[in-house]
Design a protein around this motif. Structure first.
Motif, PDB file in Angstrom:
ATOM      1  N   CYS A   1       0.735  -1.194  -0.023  1.00  0.00           N
ATOM      2  CA  CYS A   1       0.112  -0.043  -0.136  1.00  0.00           C
ATOM      3  C   CYS A   1       0.817   1.106  -0.017  1.00  0.00           C
ATOM      4  O   CYS A   1       0.482   2.218  -0.786  1.00  0.00           O
TER       5      CYS A   1
ATOM      6  N   GLY B   1       3.293  -8.237   5.070  1.00  0.00           N
ATOM      7  CA  GLY B   1       3.620  -9.331   4.142  1.00  0.00           C
ATOM      8  C   GLY B   1       5.242  -9.206   3.460  1.00  0.00           C
ATOM      9  O   GLY B   1       5.670 -10.177   3.403  1.00  0.00           O
ATOM     10  N   GLY B   2       5.712  -8.008   3.305  1.00  0.00           N
ATOM     11  CA  GLY B   2       6.971  -7.869   2.746  1.00  0.00           C
ATOM     12  C   GLY B   2       7.931  -8.035   3.909  1.00  0.00           C
ATOM     13  O   GLY B   2       9.276  -7.891   3.701  1.00  0.00           O
TER      14      GLY B   2
ATOM     15  N   TYR C   1       5.688  -1.783   8.870  1.00  0.00           N
ATOM     16  CA  TYR C   1       4.403  -1.211   9.189  1.00  0.00           C
ATOM     17  C   TYR C   1       3.258  -2.442   9.189  1.00  0.00           C
ATOM     18  O   TYR C   1       3.110  -2.978   8.313  1.00  0.00           O
TER      19      TYR C   1
ATOM     20  N   ASN D   1      -0.065  -3.947   9.442  1.00  0.00           N
ATOM     21  CA  ASN D   1      -1.599  -3.707   9.184  1.00  0.00           C
ATOM     22  C   ASN D   1      -2.368  -5.152   9.367  1.00  0.00           C
ATOM     23  O   ASN D   1      -3.465  -5.209   9.193  1.00  0.00           O
TER      24      ASN D   1
ATOM     25  N   ALA E   1      -2.439  -7.730   7.664  1.00  0.00           N
ATOM     26  CA  ALA E   1      -2.776  -8.541   6.131  1.00  0.00           C
ATOM     27  C   ALA E   1      -2.470  -7.899   4.983  1.00  0.00           C
ATOM     28  O   ALA E   1      -1.584  -6.776   5.106  1.00  0.00           O
TER      29      ALA E   1
ATOM     30  N   ASN F   1      -2.911  -4.256   0.287  1.00  0.00           N
ATOM     31  CA  ASN F   1      -2.876  -3.659  -1.181  1.00  0.00           C
ATOM     32  C   ASN F   1      -3.544  -4.568  -2.280  1.00  0.00           C
ATOM     33  O   ASN F   1      -3.861  -4.158  -3.161  1.00  0.00           O
TER      34      ASN F   1
HETATM   35  C1  LIG Z   1       6.321 -11.646  -6.044  1.00  0.00           C
HETATM   36  C2  LIG Z   1       4.944 -11.032  -5.731  1.00  0.00           C
HETATM   37  N1  LIG Z   1       3.854 -11.626  -5.241  1.00  0.00           N
HETATM   38  C3  LIG Z   1       2.771 -11.003  -5.181  1.00  0.00           C
HETATM   39  C4  LIG Z   1       2.760  -9.826  -5.220  1.00  0.00           C
HETATM   40  C5  LIG Z   1       1.413  -8.942  -5.205  1.00  0.00           C
HETATM   41  N2  LIG Z   1       1.403  -8.149  -4.066  1.00  0.00           N
HETATM   42  C6  LIG Z   1       1.663  -6.915  -4.081  1.00  0.00           C
HETATM   43  S1  LIG Z   1       1.508  -6.018  -2.830  1.00  0.00           S
HETATM   44  C7  LIG Z   1       1.179  -7.561  -1.795  1.00  0.00           C
HETATM   45  C8  LIG Z   1       0.600  -7.508  -0.368  1.00  0.00           C
HETATM   46  C9  LIG Z   1       1.384  -6.594   0.388  1.00  0.00           C
HETATM   47  O1  LIG Z   1       1.101  -6.625   1.732  1.00  0.00           O
HETATM   48  P1  LIG Z   1       1.723  -5.865   2.686  1.00  0.00           P
HETATM   49  O2  LIG Z   1       3.238  -6.315   2.632  1.00  0.00           O
HETATM   50  O3  LIG Z   1       1.345  -6.781   4.211  1.00  0.00           O
HETATM   51  O4  LIG Z   1       1.518  -4.486   2.649  1.00  0.00           O
HETATM   52  P2  LIG Z   1       0.175  -3.825   2.767  1.00  0.00           P
HETATM   53  O5  LIG Z   1      -0.431  -3.799   1.329  1.00  0.00           O
HETATM   54  O6  LIG Z   1      -0.569  -4.165   3.712  1.00  0.00           O
HETATM   55  O7  LIG Z   1       0.685  -2.178   2.869  1.00  0.00           O
HETATM   56  C10 LIG Z   1       1.041  -8.507  -2.690  1.00  0.00           C
HETATM   57  C11 LIG Z   1       0.619  -9.749  -2.387  1.00  0.00           C
HETATM   58  C12 LIG Z   1       3.863  -9.028  -5.820  1.00  0.00           C
HETATM   59  N3  LIG Z   1       3.875  -7.883  -6.005  1.00  0.00           N
HETATM   60  N4  LIG Z   1       5.014  -9.596  -5.929  1.00  0.00           N
END
Ligand SMILES: Cc1ncc(C[n+]2csc(CCOP(=O)(O)OP(=O)(O)O)c2C)c(N)n1
Lengths: 390, 311
Positions: B49, B106-107, B131, B133, B135, B138
């Motif tokens: 996000c 996620g990252g 950060y 949140n 889940a 994005n």
């Molecule tokens: C290799 C890969 N797999 C899947 C994605 C799709 N993708 C983009 S952002 C995201 C989720 C991000 O989640 P998070 O790290 O929690 O950050 P937030 O969106 O909550 O800020 C995903 C699954 C991607 N960009 N690259």
């Protein structure tokens, strides 16, 4: 003109490491994979002994190796990584980002077969899977070219008209591990050949945003510009090839011999030496592509025009495609030029399967016979597999 | 020690006009962090996000140098930036910067864990900020390893069954010199932790709790209240680990009932139904055990001197 041009006995991999040292590279990041490993082992020695003032970043994967290079390159640093096979496949995602962000990364690829079945030997399956990632692709036939092309790669990549990553391909084992006498430019001449040119970079005083989110329209425009940059890099590659200081005659992007022969063999990499050796003896034409992307169509076409039969060697397989990668390129080129020359598409040397002189000789004899008999037809087969051979 | 707004050392690094949702906890935290981060500064951002809402080309909300490469490799890209500037400074071709990496849960917890681990192990001098949140916001609120038990997500429609991954312990096990948790509710605690992180010559880690109105189905004006309740229910304890020594920064003597925090969020709608009492119990037990463990590790039994952090 040249201050020094020393001769060393070096493998292809050592030649690449030596060129990276001569290029005064700032950051080396890599992950071991056969047959690339000895390149970075050598570089870590150079760094540890102070022969090369660089940061050696021993990453935890190839994906990170290329990511480190990307971050480093965007600070203005000169960077290097090397890989093979599964490692290149693991980098796939980042290959596109490196070219899309226009980073002048140089990577050596000791070409190797892809799993499964697992096999550590040479073929071009790895690089053909990354063919469309927008990188400039050079193919070295021997350790000398491995050294020369690595220096040339930096000069091309960092040219303001280009700003694209360059891959220097060497055949796994047959070039990466083959020892030959290699003439090296030496630090001073190499650095004169590779001046540091300023480029936009991450710096607090002049903040830039790199890797932003693009709408469809802007994405389309950026990608088109990138594709054009790759296409027009052909002229820069040729310019740098021609002016390479250690060879009076420079390099050609297509190295062709016996172009007046009715049979022409076209291919990439180390195996072309074998065919050139035979071609000279048997009066068969041989064209070796030192540059594969951008495709040097106009430089190759003159050597194909007069041929009555063209043999295209592919060391990769493209399952389900109408032709393997290089054969598809050549057929497209011929069609575009309005030529209907028959093409023998020959897949050979997969997984290091040896291309013996006798096999190559038999192939050329058959081709010469076919031409004499006027039997011109498109066929595809595997070299060394007797079942489907003509 | 920063105790007043006018002591914040830096300018705003994010300009108005970005596309974040109203009440986005991540953006509030990121602004606070950047107001405290020493300059010169380079920001490296993972896909998520934060990256998407701040850089709709040809606009950018960043007025510090900013780099995004991919989802899982922000720590590796930042390692490259750090290593390069070290050698460029040595060669008189550049100078070292402070580096902040921002990544979502996620990252950090999932796809980014490998490159984070590599960067921590190699000891690059950077601050990695997760950060959280809870889940993948994005891509539409899918569960991550940070999603707590019982929480609804678009891939856990009946509430997540598994525990939240203990990212802090994983990070600390790498032997980092400084790791801390923070949340935008206690901004002084947050900014002082940022300043402190850069006093260490090596990697530092900040786990920031960042409520997400969209993904949690909460009102935008409840973000700070939720950050506060997360701390006051002991759901998200504030602590730091300096050279292996644990210290609770906000000692919650009488925790508020967890339901007070959960009932504000529609993502817990299902969890709070009587038939899910067992799952709620699991979540409560985890919260309790986390606090007890922290208490034991920090050997604190009462409020430390940092109560002045409550403004
Ligand atoms: C290799 C890969 N797999 C899947 C994605 C799709 N993708 C983009 S952002 C995201 C989720 C991000 O989640 P998070 O790290 O929690 O950050 P937030 O969106 O909550 O800020 C995903 C699954 C991607 N960009 N690259």
């Amino acid at each position: 003109m040249l201050r020094q041009a020393l001769l060393y006995l070096m493998s292809g991999n050592e030649a690449i490491a030596h060129a990276v040292m001569d290029a005064d590279v700032d950051v080396v990041a890599a992950y071991p994979i056969t047959p690339q490993t000895t390149i970075v082992e050598k570089l870590s020695e150079y760094v540890a002994s102070g022969m090369l003032d660089a940061e050696f970043v021993p990453v935890e994967s190839e994906h990170s190796a290329l990511s480190v290079c990307l971050g480093a390159s965007l600070t203005g640093a000169r960077v290097f990584t090397a890989t093979s096979s599964q490692g290149l496949a693991l980098m796939h995602e980042i290959l596109y980002i490196a070219s899309g962000l226009r980073t002048p990364i140089v990577m050596a690829i000791a070409n190797r077969a892809l799993s499964a079945p697992i096999n550590i030997h040479g073929d071009h399956s790895d690089i053909m899977g990354s063919r469309d990632a927008g990188w400039i692709q050079l193919f070295a036939e021997n350790p000398q070219q491995a050294y020369d092309f690595t220096l040339i790669a930096y000069r091309v990549a960092e040219d303001n008209r280009v700003m694209l990553p360059v891959a220097v391909n060497v055949d796994g084992f047959t070039v990466s591990h083959c020892y030959e006498g290699v003439r090296v430019l030496g630090k001073e001449d190499a650095r004169a050949f590779l001046p540091r040119t300023p480029r936009p970079r991450l710096e607090y005083e002049t903040p830039i945003t790199v890797g932003a989110m693009f709408s469809s329209m802007h994405y389309h425009v950026a990608k088109t510009e990138q594709a054009k940059a790759l296409e027009s890099s052909l002229n820069v590659v040729k310019e740098v090839f021609r002016s390479y200081p250690m060879r009076e005659e420079g390099y050609d992007v297509v190295h062709a011999v016996n172009t007046d022969s009715p049979v022409m063999v076209v291919g990439l990499g180390g195996v072309m030496g074998t065919f050139r050796h035979l071609g000279r003896r048997m009066n068969v034409g041989v064209a070796s592509l030192r540059l594969y992307r951008p495709f040097p169509a106009a430089d190759l076409l003159p050597s194909l025009r007069e041929a009555e039969l063209i043999i295209v060697l592919d060391r990769a397989y493209s399952p389900g495609a109408p032709a393997p990668p290089l054969a598809a390129d050549i057929k497209t080129l011929l069609h575009t030029a309005g030529l209907q020359t028959p093409v023998w598409s020959v897949v050979c040397g997969l997984g290091g399967h040896e291309i013996r002189l006798s096999m190559a000789e038999k192939l050329l004899q058959k081709a010469l016979k076919a031409v004499r008999e006027g039997a011109g037809a498109n066929i595809s087969f595997y070299l060394g597999e007797e079942v489907n051979t003509p | 020690m920063i105790t007043r707004l006018d002591q914040l050392p830096a300018k705003e690094a994010i300009s108005p006009g970005h596309n974040a949702c109203a009440g986005c906890g991540a953006l509030i935290a990121v602004r606070q962090i950047l107001l405290a981060a020493p300059r010169p500064l380079i920001v490296v951002n993972a896909t998520g996000c934060l990256e998407v809402v701040t850089t709709p080309y040809p606009y950018t909300a960043w007025n510090v140098p900013w780099l995004h490469v991919a989802f899982e490799n922000a720590a590796a890209a930042a390692s490259g930036v750090e290593a390069a500037l070290k050698v460029l400074e040595r060669k008189g071709l550049g100078r070292r910067h402070n580096i902040i990496v921002f990544a979502g849960d996620g990252g950090t917890f999932d796809i980014g864990l490998q490159s984070l681990s590599g960067a921590l192990e190699r000891g690059h001098r950077l601050l990695f900020v997760c950060y959280d949140n809870e889940a993948y916001m994005n891509t539409g609120i899918q569960r991550s390893a940070a999603t707590p038990p019982g929480a609804w997500s678009s891939t856990t429609p009946a509430g997540k069954q598994e525990s939240k991954k203990d990212i802090m312990s994983i990070v600390i096990a790498h032997g980092v010199k400084y790791a801390a948790t923070a949340t935008p509710f206690l901004w002084k605690d947050l900014v002082n932790k940022v300043a402190k992180a850069f006093t260490f010559d090596g990697p530092a880690f900040l786990h920031v709790y960042a409520p997400c109105p969209r993904g949690w189905y909460t009102e935008p004006d409840k973000t700070i209240q939720l950050s506060r309740l997360a701390v006051e229910t002991r759901y998200f304890p504030l602590y730091e680990v300096e050279n292996g020594r644990y210290k609770i920064n906000y000692f919650v003597t009488r925790p508020k009932p967890l339901e007070e925090f959960l009932s504000l969020q529609n993502r817990y709608r299902v969890l709070l139904r009587p038939e899910n009492a067992e799952l709620l119990q699991k979540l409560k037990q985890e919260v309790e055990e986390r606090w007890k463990r922290l208490e034991a590790l920090s050997q604190q039994r009462e409020a430390p001197s940092s109560t002045h952090l409550v403004s």
